[in-house]
Design a protein around this motif. Structure first.
Motif, short mmCIF file in Angstrom:
data_model
loop_
_atom_site.label_atom_id
_atom_site.label_comp_id
_atom_site.label_asym_id
_atom_site.label_seq_id
_atom_site.Cartn_x
_atom_site.Cartn_y
_atom_site.Cartn_z
N GLY A 121 0.78 -1.23 0.00
CA GLY A 121 0.00 0.00 0.00
C GLY A 121 0.81 1.27 0.00
N LEU A 122 2.14 1.15 -0.04
CA LEU A 122 2.99 2.34 0.03
C LEU A 122 3.81 2.53 -1.25
CD1 LEU A 122 4.23 2.31 3.74
CD2 LEU A 122 2.36 3.61 2.73
N TRP A 123 3.39 1.91 -2.35
CA TRP A 123 4.03 2.18 -3.64
C TRP A 123 3.04 2.97 -4.50
CZ3 TRP A 123 8.94 1.85 -4.98
CH2 TRP A 123 9.28 2.05 -6.32
N PRO A 124 3.46 4.13 -4.99
CA PRO A 124 2.53 5.02 -5.71
C PRO A 124 1.94 4.40 -6.98
CG PRO A 124 4.50 6.21 -5.05
CD PRO A 124 4.78 4.76 -4.81
N HIS A 125 0.67 4.68 -7.19
CA HIS A 125 -0.03 4.31 -8.42
C HIS A 125 -0.81 5.52 -8.91
CE1 HIS A 125 0.78 -0.03 -8.05
NE2 HIS A 125 0.59 0.14 -6.76
N GLY A 126 -0.77 5.76 -10.19
CA GLY A 126 -1.54 6.85 -10.77
C GLY A 126 -0.95 8.22 -10.55
N TRP A 127 0.35 8.30 -10.27
CA TRP A 127 0.99 9.60 -10.04
C TRP A 127 1.38 10.29 -11.34
CZ3 TRP A 127 4.68 10.14 -5.27
CH2 TRP A 127 3.95 9.89 -4.11
N LEU A 128 1.41 9.55 -12.44
CA LEU A 128 1.85 10.13 -13.71
C LEU A 128 0.67 10.29 -14.66
CD1 LEU A 128 5.14 8.09 -14.22
CD2 LEU A 128 4.86 10.34 -13.14
N ASN A 129 0.80 11.24 -15.55
CA ASN A 129 -0.26 11.56 -16.51
C ASN A 129 -0.15 10.62 -17.71
OD1 ASN A 129 -1.82 12.84 -18.62
ND2 ASN A 129 -1.83 14.68 -17.35
N VAL A 130 -1.05 9.63 -17.77
CA VAL A 130 -1.00 8.62 -18.84
C VAL A 130 -1.21 9.23 -20.23
CG1 VAL A 130 -2.04 6.50 -19.74
CG2 VAL A 130 -1.62 6.75 -17.29
N PRO A 131 -2.20 10.13 -20.45
CA PRO A 131 -2.34 10.72 -21.78
C PRO A 131 -1.09 11.45 -22.27
CG PRO A 131 -4.32 11.11 -20.50
CD PRO A 131 -3.31 10.53 -19.56
N ILE A 132 -0.41 12.18 -21.37
CA ILE A 132 0.82 12.86 -21.77
C ILE A 132 1.91 11.84 -22.09
CG2 ILE A 132 2.71 14.29 -20.90
CD1 ILE A 132 0.70 16.04 -19.53
N GLY A 133 2.01 10.80 -21.27
CA GLY A 133 2.99 9.76 -21.54
C GLY A 133 2.71 9.04 -22.85
N LEU B 93 7.14 20.46 4.67
CA LEU B 93 6.78 20.92 3.33
C LEU B 93 7.72 20.25 2.32
CD1 LEU B 93 5.17 23.02 1.52
CD2 LEU B 93 7.12 24.55 1.88
N ASP B 94 7.14 19.59 1.34
CA ASP B 94 7.98 18.83 0.41
C ASP B 94 7.28 18.73 -0.94
OD1 ASP B 94 10.12 17.34 -0.42
OD2 ASP B 94 9.35 15.44 0.35
N ASN B 95 8.02 19.04 -2.02
CA ASN B 95 7.43 18.85 -3.34
C ASN B 95 7.73 17.44 -3.86
OD1 ASN B 95 10.04 18.86 -4.40
ND2 ASN B 95 9.90 20.93 -5.20
N TYR B 96 7.23 17.12 -5.05
CA TYR B 96 7.36 15.77 -5.59
C TYR B 96 8.61 15.63 -6.46
CZ TYR B 96 2.78 14.21 -3.92
OH TYR B 96 1.73 13.83 -3.13
N GLY B 97 9.71 16.22 -6.00
CA GLY B 97 10.99 16.07 -6.69
C GLY B 97 11.60 14.71 -6.39
N PRO B 98 12.82 14.46 -6.89
CA PRO B 98 13.44 13.14 -6.70
C PRO B 98 13.73 12.80 -5.25
CG PRO B 98 14.97 14.71 -7.72
CD PRO B 98 13.61 15.34 -7.75
N THR C 277 11.06 7.07 -2.57
CA THR C 277 11.78 6.13 -3.43
C THR C 277 11.26 6.13 -4.85
OG1 THR C 277 12.19 4.72 -1.51
CG2 THR C 277 12.46 3.71 -3.67
N TYR C 278 9.94 6.22 -4.99
CA TYR C 278 9.35 6.18 -6.33
C TYR C 278 9.80 7.36 -7.17
CZ TYR C 278 5.86 6.45 -10.04
OH TYR C 278 5.26 6.55 -11.25
N THR C 279 9.72 8.57 -6.65
CA THR C 279 10.12 9.73 -7.44
C THR C 279 11.63 9.71 -7.72
OG1 THR C 279 10.32 11.08 -5.42
CG2 THR C 279 8.22 11.18 -6.62
N ALA C 280 12.41 9.14 -6.80
CA ALA C 280 13.86 9.05 -7.02
C ALA C 280 14.16 8.17 -8.23
CB ALA C 280 14.55 8.50 -5.78
N ILE C 281 13.55 7.00 -8.30
CA ILE C 281 13.82 6.10 -9.43
C ILE C 281 13.16 6.62 -10.70
CG2 ILE C 281 11.88 4.54 -9.01
CD1 ILE C 281 15.45 3.52 -10.08
#
Length: 265
Positions: free
Chosen positions: A50-62, A187-192, A196-200
């Motif tokens: 339950g702690l691995w992100p799903h749906g964080w990326l924009n599929v139409p853009i990809g 306070l934290d943005n979604y940078g690398p 772990t997910y954003t880093a990879i």
């Protein structure tokens, strides 16, 4: 003295020197990206449930970027075929299209990166989390505390797990939220550095984008100053176009793996 086997194939490999070199180089690239994909798999399998992100990326853009890159592979093949058919003008057109498509790909990826850097997760002192895109930032950090305020277009959640699976999470109405600095715990943005997910994600796609930029520079040189060789040694020039095309196909192939792994699964 002429360099041997720049046009004629070598008797030991049946390939001219540049093609031997590019295949050896691509073999090392396969090991590089293979190691990174293996790292991604191990990190994902080892993540708590339950702690691995799903749906964080924009599929139409990809999907759009996938179409752009596949189309660029077609145009680079057409550029090489034009050289083989002794049609230099058509080569210039198709190679120009390849360069434009490469720039389009990088532009779209830059937009995606900007979206991540503008997306913030704000942990509040009362335990809630404000998640959304920064609209206005009047915050300052001094003496280990935040002062001022920030405007975020997003929503509040009670549990961070609600942010991990956006596909399954119930939709929240997005509205402008004014967050006072005194309320902010983290306070934290979604940078690398976010997790772990954003880093990879940034490592894989960033390295791939560097390959796209590098390939575009080479193709741009062959389209511009390097095309003078067509007048003096057209066969060797055609071989150079083939070599750049092989690298470009590899870049395309890597994205074909990145897209489903990062965007769809």
């Amino acid at each position: 003295m002429d360099i041997p086997y720049t046009v004629q194939p070598r008797p030991d490999t049946g390939l001219y020197n540049a093609k031997v070199g590019i295949w050896l180089f691509l073999a090392s690239e396969v090991m590089l990206f293979g190691a990174l994909f293996s790292t991604y798999i191990l990190l994902r399998v080892g993540a708590p449930e339950g702690l691995w992100p799903h749906g964080w990326l924009n599929v139409p853009i990809g999907t759009c970027n996938t179409i752009v890159l596949i189309t660029s592979s077609i145009t680079t093949v057409m550029a090489w075929a034009s050289c083989k058919m002794n049609q230099f003008g058509r080569f210039k057109v198709f190679h120009a299209c390849t360069i434009l498509l490469a720039l389009t790909f990088v532009g779209i990826k830059s937009y995606e990166y900007r979206d991540k850097f503008m997306h913030y997760e704000v942990t509040l002192a009362d335990g809630r989390i404000a998640d959304g895109h920064m609209v206005e930032n009047k915050l300052t950090f001094a003496d280990n505390k935040w002062t001022g305020y920030a405007m975020i277009k997003g929503h509040y959640v009670e549990d961070r797990k609600e942010l991990y699976d956006l596909k399954a999470a119930k939709s929240h109405p997005h509205e402008e939220l004014r967050i006072e600095g005194s309320q902010i715990k983290k306070l934290d943005n979604y940078g690398p550095w976010h997790n772990t997910y954003t880093a990879i994600y940034f490592t894989l796609t960033g390295l791939h984008a560097l390959h796209v930029i590098g390939g575009a520079i080479v193709i741009g040189f062959l389209w511009g100053p390097g095309s003078k060789m067509w007048k003096t040694d057209p066969e060797r020039f055609t071989n150079r176009i083939e070599i750049s095309g092989l690298f470009w196909h590899f870049v395309d192939l890597v994205w074909i793996f990145l897209f489903p792994v990062l965007y769809l699964l």
